[in-house]
Every structure is written in C-alpha cells, then in structure tokens.
Design a protein around this motif. Structure first.
Motif, PDB file in Angstrom:
ATOM      1  N   VAL A  93      14.970  -4.774  13.146  1.00  0.00           N
ATOM      2  CA  VAL A  93      15.941  -5.460  12.294  1.00  0.00           C
ATOM      3  C   VAL A  93      15.598  -5.199  10.834  1.00  0.00           C
ATOM      4  CG1 VAL A  93      16.995  -7.657  11.657  1.00  0.00           C
ATOM      5  CG2 VAL A  93      16.264  -7.278  14.018  1.00  0.00           C
ATOM      6  N   LEU A  94      16.593  -4.763  10.078  1.00  0.00           N
ATOM      7  CA  LEU A  94      16.442  -4.637   8.631  1.00  0.00           C
ATOM      8  C   LEU A  94      17.214  -5.780   7.999  1.00  0.00           C
ATOM      9  CD1 LEU A  94      15.431  -2.964   6.192  1.00  0.00           C
ATOM     10  CD2 LEU A  94      17.666  -1.856   6.182  1.00  0.00           C
ATOM     11  N   PHE A  95      16.468  -6.749   7.459  1.00  0.00           N
ATOM     12  CA  PHE A  95      17.100  -7.915   6.858  1.00  0.00           C
ATOM     13  C   PHE A  95      17.690  -7.567   5.495  1.00  0.00           C
ATOM     14  CE2 PHE A  95      13.799  -9.578   9.694  1.00  0.00           C
ATOM     15  CZ  PHE A  95      14.576 -10.401  10.499  1.00  0.00           C
ATOM     16  N   GLN A  96      18.648  -8.375   5.070  1.00  0.00           N
ATOM     17  CA  GLN A  96      19.387  -8.093   3.843  1.00  0.00           C
ATOM     18  C   GLN A  96      18.462  -7.976   2.631  1.00  0.00           C
ATOM     19  OE1 GLN A  96      22.788 -10.586   3.262  1.00  0.00           O
ATOM     20  NE2 GLN A  96      23.047 -10.014   1.140  1.00  0.00           N
ATOM     21  N   GLN A  97      17.443  -8.822   2.552  1.00  0.00           N
ATOM     22  CA  GLN A  97      16.548  -8.809   1.394  1.00  0.00           C
ATOM     23  C   GLN A  97      15.285  -7.978   1.622  1.00  0.00           C
ATOM     24  OE1 GLN A  97      17.704 -10.021  -1.375  1.00  0.00           O
ATOM     25  NE2 GLN A  97      19.520 -10.803  -0.309  1.00  0.00           N
ATOM     26  N   GLY A  98      15.189  -7.305   2.775  1.00  0.00           N
ATOM     27  CA  GLY A  98      14.025  -6.469   3.038  1.00  0.00           C
ATOM     28  C   GLY A  98      12.846  -7.229   3.610  1.00  0.00           C
ATOM     29  N   ALA A  99      12.564  -8.419   3.039  1.00  0.00           N
ATOM     30  CA  ALA A  99      11.512  -9.308   3.540  1.00  0.00           C
ATOM     31  C   ALA A  99      10.153  -8.626   3.624  1.00  0.00           C
ATOM     32  CB  ALA A  99      11.914  -9.885   4.903  1.00  0.00           C
ATOM     33  N   LEU A 100       9.777  -7.864   2.600  1.00  0.00           N
ATOM     34  CA  LEU A 100       8.465  -7.241   2.581  1.00  0.00           C
ATOM     35  C   LEU A 100       7.402  -8.276   2.195  1.00  0.00           C
ATOM     36  CD1 LEU A 100       9.187  -3.841   0.775  1.00  0.00           C
ATOM     37  CD2 LEU A 100       9.038  -4.284   3.234  1.00  0.00           C
ATOM     38  N   PHE A 101       6.174  -8.030   2.638  1.00  0.00           N
ATOM     39  CA  PHE A 101       5.052  -8.885   2.281  1.00  0.00           C
ATOM     40  C   PHE A 101       4.536  -8.433   0.909  1.00  0.00           C
ATOM     41  CE2 PHE A 101       4.885  -8.643   6.991  1.00  0.00           C
ATOM     42  CZ  PHE A 101       5.168  -9.981   7.266  1.00  0.00           C
ATOM     43  N   THR A 102       4.659  -9.283  -0.063  1.00  0.00           N
ATOM     44  CA  THR A 102       4.305  -8.886  -1.429  1.00  0.00           C
ATOM     45  C   THR A 102       2.802  -8.721  -1.636  1.00  0.00           C
ATOM     46  OG1 THR A 102       4.340 -11.213  -2.110  1.00  0.00           O
ATOM     47  CG2 THR A 102       6.365  -9.940  -2.418  1.00  0.00           C
ATOM     48  N   ASP A 103       1.980  -9.303  -0.756  1.00  0.00           N
ATOM     49  CA  ASP A 103       0.532  -9.175  -0.905  1.00  0.00           C
ATOM     50  C   ASP A 103      -0.029  -7.970  -0.159  1.00  0.00           C
ATOM     51  OD1 ASP A 103       1.259 -10.414   1.466  1.00  0.00           O
ATOM     52  OD2 ASP A 103      -0.626 -11.513   1.652  1.00  0.00           O
ATOM     53  N   LEU A 104       0.860  -7.188   0.505  1.00  0.00           N
ATOM     54  CA  LEU A 104       0.440  -5.974   1.199  1.00  0.00           C
ATOM     55  C   LEU A 104       1.023  -4.758   0.488  1.00  0.00           C
ATOM     56  CD1 LEU A 104       1.001  -6.980   4.955  1.00  0.00           C
ATOM     57  CD2 LEU A 104      -1.109  -7.158   3.615  1.00  0.00           C
ATOM     58  N   VAL A 136      11.557   8.445   5.304  1.00  0.00           N
ATOM     59  CA  VAL A 136      12.349   7.784   4.264  1.00  0.00           C
ATOM     60  C   VAL A 136      11.968   8.261   2.865  1.00  0.00           C
ATOM     61  CG1 VAL A 136      12.697   5.739   5.699  1.00  0.00           C
ATOM     62  CG2 VAL A 136      10.783   5.789   4.091  1.00  0.00           C
ATOM     63  N   GLY A 137      11.196   9.352   2.823  1.00  0.00           N
ATOM     64  CA  GLY A 137      10.866   9.975   1.546  1.00  0.00           C
ATOM     65  C   GLY A 137       9.801   9.265   0.732  1.00  0.00           C
ATOM     66  N   LEU A 138       8.950   8.459   1.385  1.00  0.00           N
ATOM     67  CA  LEU A 138       7.978   7.659   0.641  1.00  0.00           C
ATOM     68  C   LEU A 138       6.547   7.823   1.155  1.00  0.00           C
ATOM     69  CD1 LEU A 138      10.008   4.340   0.197  1.00  0.00           C
ATOM     70  CD2 LEU A 138       9.576   6.107  -1.516  1.00  0.00           C
ATOM     71  N   ARG A 139       6.239   8.957   1.749  1.00  0.00           N
ATOM     72  CA  ARG A 139       4.887   9.170   2.277  1.00  0.00           C
ATOM     73  C   ARG A 139       3.837   9.024   1.184  1.00  0.00           C
ATOM     74  NH1 ARG A 139       0.960  13.076   3.399  1.00  0.00           N
ATOM     75  NH2 ARG A 139       0.130  12.993   5.550  1.00  0.00           N
ATOM     76  N   THR A 140       4.112   9.578   0.019  1.00  0.00           N
ATOM     77  CA  THR A 140       3.120   9.552  -1.056  1.00  0.00           C
ATOM     78  C   THR A 140       3.162   8.247  -1.861  1.00  0.00           C
ATOM     79  OG1 THR A 140       4.684  10.758  -2.471  1.00  0.00           O
ATOM     80  CG2 THR A 140       3.026  12.056  -1.286  1.00  0.00           C
ATOM     81  N   ALA A 141       3.968   7.286  -1.398  1.00  0.00           N
ATOM     82  CA  ALA A 141       3.976   5.957  -2.020  1.00  0.00           C
ATOM     83  C   ALA A 141       3.229   4.946  -1.162  1.00  0.00           C
ATOM     84  CB  ALA A 141       5.409   5.487  -2.243  1.00  0.00           C
ATOM     85  N   ALA A 142       2.541   5.418  -0.120  1.00  0.00           N
ATOM     86  CA  ALA A 142       1.893   4.536   0.846  1.00  0.00           C
ATOM     87  C   ALA A 142       0.897   3.576   0.203  1.00  0.00           C
ATOM     88  CB  ALA A 142       1.202   5.361   1.923  1.00  0.00           C
ATOM     89  N   HIS A 143       0.251   4.012  -0.865  1.00  0.00           N
ATOM     90  CA  HIS A 143      -0.808   3.221  -1.482  1.00  0.00           C
ATOM     91  C   HIS A 143      -0.293   2.206  -2.497  1.00  0.00           C
ATOM     92  CE1 HIS A 143       0.224   6.334  -4.300  1.00  0.00           C
ATOM     93  NE2 HIS A 143      -0.457   5.720  -5.255  1.00  0.00           N
ATOM     94  N   LEU A 144       0.983   2.266  -2.839  1.00  0.00           N
ATOM     95  CA  LEU A 144       1.511   1.424  -3.903  1.00  0.00           C
ATOM     96  C   LEU A 144       1.733  -0.016  -3.446  1.00  0.00           C
ATOM     97  CD1 LEU A 144       4.174   3.811  -5.476  1.00  0.00           C
ATOM     98  CD2 LEU A 144       1.845   3.331  -6.308  1.00  0.00           C
ATOM     99  N   GLU A 148       5.112  -2.428  -7.444  1.00  0.00           N
ATOM    100  CA  GLU A 148       5.111  -1.166  -8.170  1.00  0.00           C
ATOM    101  C   GLU A 148       6.261  -0.244  -7.759  1.00  0.00           C
ATOM    102  OE1 GLU A 148       0.484  -0.275  -9.184  1.00  0.00           O
ATOM    103  OE2 GLU A 148       1.009  -0.134  -7.050  1.00  0.00           O
ATOM    104  N   ILE A 149       7.113  -0.678  -6.844  1.00  0.00           N
ATOM    105  CA  ILE A 149       8.221   0.167  -6.402  1.00  0.00           C
ATOM    106  C   ILE A 149       9.549  -0.490  -6.758  1.00  0.00           C
ATOM    107  CG2 ILE A 149       6.872   1.207  -4.540  1.00  0.00           C
ATOM    108  CD1 ILE A 149       8.242  -0.658  -2.582  1.00  0.00           C
TER     109      ILE A 149
END
Length: 277
Positions: A93-104, A136-144, A148-149
């Motif tokens: 499920v992809l929620f409307q707001q993304g719901a990412l964990f900001t501390d990860l 999704v074109g973000l392999r090199t953004a894994a550490h961010l 920062e995105i």
C-alpha cells in the motif's frame, strides 16, 4: 474455514454488488469490479466520492454491508483475523502522504518491511533494497535522511517500500497528490513499470485524469454513490455519457451539481437553529 491456497485464475481482487458505508450513512452501493494480475486499474472520482472507502474494503478495514469482497479468491467476510493478516502480506500500500519514518534514512525506510516480515540475510536484504531503490531511480540516495530529500523523492521512496516485499497486489491512495508535473509523470511511469516488472495487480485511487489514462488498462469512474462508467481509457474518452464528459473535462455544469444537495437531516438541523434565534 476458507483455504488460503492460490486463486485458480488471475483474479486478484473482486467486488460483487458491494455496498459500503459508515454508521447510518451509505457511501457506495452495488459496486462490482475486477482486478487481474498484471493490470493497472484506476479508480477515479471527485473528492468524497468513496474511492478511499473502496481501498479500506479491499484491505479488510471495513466490511461490506452487502455483496462480496474477494481478495486472492477469499471472501473477506469469511476469513479469520490471522488469515486476513496472511492475505495482507501479499499486498503493498502506498499511502497518500507516504508515511515515511522520519528518524530512519532512505535505506532503512525501504528495508523496514523486510526486517519485519522476512528472514533475509544482511547481504540479501541489501541487494533487495538497493534493487527497489534503483527501480525508482534512488539507489544512490540510500544513505540520505528523509529530511534531505524532496517531496517527490519521498513519494518514490514510499513506492519502493510498497513493493519491496514483491506483493501480488499494490494499492495506491492518491499517489499523484501534491506532486509537481515532473514528479507526477515520473511516479505514473514507475507505477506502470513496477506493475509490469513484478507482474502484480495495481489499483490506483486518484482523480488525476491525464496520468491515470496514460498508464491504466481499465478505469472505473465513481460518483454519486455508484460506478457511473468503466472501460479502457479510450472507451471512456469517447463516451457520450454527460457525466463522464463533465468529469473528464472538468466542466462546472452538468449532471453533477455545484450545490450540495439538501437532506432531511439538514432541514431538521436548520429548523433547530432557527428556533434558537
């Protein structure tokens, strides 16, 4: 007790004559639709038309008042709680707001479902997460860090997380909301490419016409508590139905009125307000 064996055909999600609502309020009635493996199906309609209510029914969050909601050939009204959890593990499920964990960071956000639901080795987990980030074109953004995105990149990270378990069905709740034109186009193409790559069924809940019509195999147009029309994007684009044309062209005048309709509850409320004056 229903079996959790694989469906004998490619039907992943099926609603047959389904009615849905909350409390004493009916939202949708007589809804019938099919979603098959490899398909991108768009559920379209205006704000408040009941699109998200359909998503909740598909995930077993609410039960149908009438009709049958079948997920992976299982009637959701008949499965146990444990069986429902097993079925949900086959979904993303992809929620409307993304719901990412900001501390990860980006990597750990995508890795989270794998850590929770699998026993992959560290090397296998690394390979799986980087593979989905590359998609999704973000392999090199894994550490961010998430801070920062950009918002568009965050939506793509959420998309990678939604498919990292390689589900058989992915549900997208307003995936284009709030995106700039470039991010919107990228996200739409990713939904199509990931569906083709994984061979999964994808249900896109949206009111964005241009991008949805560009990627969808089948479109259901929801309004006034029912499915008003359905078919391929070409079929709907050529439809003479006034409701379909009003929605597709964004016209203010047509079968859908500008004013919210009066109801007995409103009239009762109004009388109470007037009596207090």
């Amino acid at each position: 007790m229903p079996s959790l064996s694989s469906a004998p055909d490619d039907l992943v999600l099926r609603l047959a004559d389904v009615s849905l609502g909350y409390g004493d309020v009916s939202i949708l009635r007589d809804i019938s639709l099919n979603v098959r493996r490899g398909q991108v199906v768009a559920l379209m309609g205006g704000s408040g038309s009941g699109k998200t209510t359909l998503l909740r029914a598909a995930t077993g969050q609410i039960k149908a008042r009438a009709g049958v909601v079948s997920l992976f050939n299982q009637d959701l009204a008949q499965v146990t709680g444990d069986q429902l959890q097993t079925l949900r593990q086959k979904m993303g499920v992809l929620f409307q707001q993304g719901a990412l964990f900001t501390d990860l960071n980006v990597f750990e956000n995508v890795a989270f479902p794998l850590r929770e639901h699998t026993k992959l080795s560290p090397s296998e987990l690394l390979a799986r997460v980087l593979d989905k980030l590359e998609a999704v074109g973000l392999r090199t953004a894994a550490h961010l860090k998430v801070s920062e995105i950009s918002g568009g990149m965050a939506r793509r990270v959420a998309l990678a997380r939604a498919v990292v378990l390689e589900p058989e069905l992915v549900l997208y709740d307003e995936p284009f909301a709030g995106l700039d034109p470039i991010s919107l186009g990228i996200t739409a193409r990713l939904i199509r490419s990931l569906s083709d790559r994984l061979g999964c069924a994808s249900v896109v809940i949206t009111h964005d016409i241009t991008e949805s019509f560009a990627i969808a195999d089948h479109v259901y147009l929801i309004g006034q508590g029912a499915i008003k029309a359905h078919g391929t994007p070409t079929t709907l684009g050529n439809s003479p139905d006034p409701y379909v044309q009003q929605f597709l062209k964004g016209e203010p005048d047509g079968p859908v009125p500008f004013d919210y309709p009066s109801t007995p509850k409103f009239e009762s409320w109004l009388k109470q307000q007037e009596a207090r004056r």
